[in-house]
Write an enzyme that holds these catalytic residues in place. Sequence first.
Site, PDB file in Angstrom:
ATOM      1  N   HIS A  32       0.826  -1.212   0.000  1.00  0.00           N
ATOM      2  CA  HIS A  32       0.000   0.000   0.000  1.00  0.00           C
ATOM      3  C   HIS A  32       0.857   1.258   0.000  1.00  0.00           C
ATOM      4  O   HIS A  32       0.343   2.359  -0.257  1.00  0.00           O
ATOM      5  CB  HIS A  32      -0.935  -0.001   1.215  1.00  0.00           C
ATOM      6  CG  HIS A  32      -2.311   0.502   0.906  1.00  0.00           C
ATOM      7  ND1 HIS A  32      -2.544   1.492  -0.029  1.00  0.00           N
ATOM      8  CD2 HIS A  32      -3.525   0.167   1.392  1.00  0.00           C
ATOM      9  CE1 HIS A  32      -3.848   1.737  -0.102  1.00  0.00           C
ATOM     10  NE2 HIS A  32      -4.459   0.953   0.744  1.00  0.00           N
ATOM     11  N   ASP A  49      -6.942  -9.424 -19.052  1.00  0.00           N
ATOM     12  CA  ASP A  49      -6.863 -10.615 -19.900  1.00  0.00           C
ATOM     13  C   ASP A  49      -5.407 -10.861 -20.302  1.00  0.00           C
ATOM     14  O   ASP A  49      -4.818 -10.074 -21.032  1.00  0.00           O
ATOM     15  CB  ASP A  49      -7.741 -10.399 -21.137  1.00  0.00           C
ATOM     16  CG  ASP A  49      -7.731 -11.585 -22.083  1.00  0.00           C
ATOM     17  OD1 ASP A  49      -7.039 -12.581 -21.809  1.00  0.00           O
ATOM     18  OD2 ASP A  49      -8.412 -11.491 -23.121  1.00  0.00           O
TER      19      ASP A  49
END
Length: 465
Positions: free
Chosen positions: A188, A404
């Site tokens: 983070h 993808d």
Amino acid sequence: MYGDSVCLYMKLGGVCHETQVWREKMGSEMKIQVIYKDTIRPSLPTPHHLRNLSLSVFDQLFPDIYVPLLLFYPNDNNKYFEGKHSLVAERSKLLKKSLSEALTRFYPYAGNFQHNASICCNDHGAAYVEARVNCPMSKILNKPELVILKQLLPTVLDSSQADTCYLLLVKANFFECGGLAIGVGSSHKVADAYTLSKFTSCWAAIARGSNTITDHIELPDKFGVAASLFPQVHFLSSLQPALEFPQEKCITKRFVFDASKIAALKSKADSATVENPTCVEVVSALIWKCAMEASRSNLGVVRPSELSQFVNIRKILVSPLAENLLGNLVGLCVAKTEASEVDDVQSLVTKFRKEMEEFKVRYGNGISGEEACEFYKEYGHLMKRDVDNYNCSSWCRFPFYEVDFGWGKPLWVPHIGGLKNLILLMDTRDGEGIEASLTLKEEDMAKLESNKELLSYASVNPPVI
């Protein structure tokens, strides 16, 4: 490109065997066996002038923990069982090669922290792990369980860079059916959900061999802009105390709102003050209302309640420089309701909208380091007061369902949490519904999951398939 440094408490650079086992209620064992670990380094060295990246004040304020991401890809290759090992090897090779190239563009992920002030972009690399799962993917997707999903991630959520030695960790879980679940742990300190979505889009585009990567992916120098617009604060430029998570017994449940139910909820919440409320507003308001009711019922008293909404600041800043900034740009917008108020979904949505509009006016022209610190200072005060405090993070509209790698888009992208009073929102695969992950104390969840109003709009942990 690959190395043999220490990662995840074990020496990397070759084949290894480490098995995680969980037992279902029916008694059958399901196993995840880690068979390979390595360090993936950028395919090209990071230029000297980019080797030291200053953190912005927002990067400084975020704890040294990992943002989890899990992408499920089913097997659509009918020839899988004829060439099982070759298919796994082919996908493994592609993931590693494209990850190496993606790290050249997102070079901070391959670096190390220097206190809480900067990242040394030294091409140290990212951790890569491969595992085999001894069941078909459908066994997990038919009844998703948080404890199992977490096993598919490369590290636990509250790990730090000191624990793992890396700012980015990847775990490729190959199921016996040929399905693949890619788990990502992103520090983070480097990235929020927006930046993580940019990284995964870049990585997948490279894997597909896209010729238009630069049309969609930000250039490396974008990483330095946030620190110039939101300079770090000196007193934060040192190691901060480790984040301590509440140790109360909590339980996490998944609630799915389909498009028709959200439409009905929006109609119910619509008012002269807030016409056409958003999907996130109405789902957040309903969950907050039901959680408040559960808490008040168990406590036997009515006390104030607050919901802190994490805000993507890129969306509210007027400056065009902020639109595509990488790193962390997350603020906090807090809606409150007093013990004397009787709130319904409509009134809570009105509170959300009012606070958000005021937030935009207050910070649309810029945010100082001191103001950013005030967000989280106020948040700390809220957590200590005698109120019911809930937190909501929405990943809706981030394009994770478009990631993808060349074998199709994800079947499922769960939003994984597990921290007390945390509401996590994610689109459903069709982009029309919302999946909500909610963590509450066990006694509060018992009340909430039987709430008739909630159940009239949401399904509790339905099968993914």
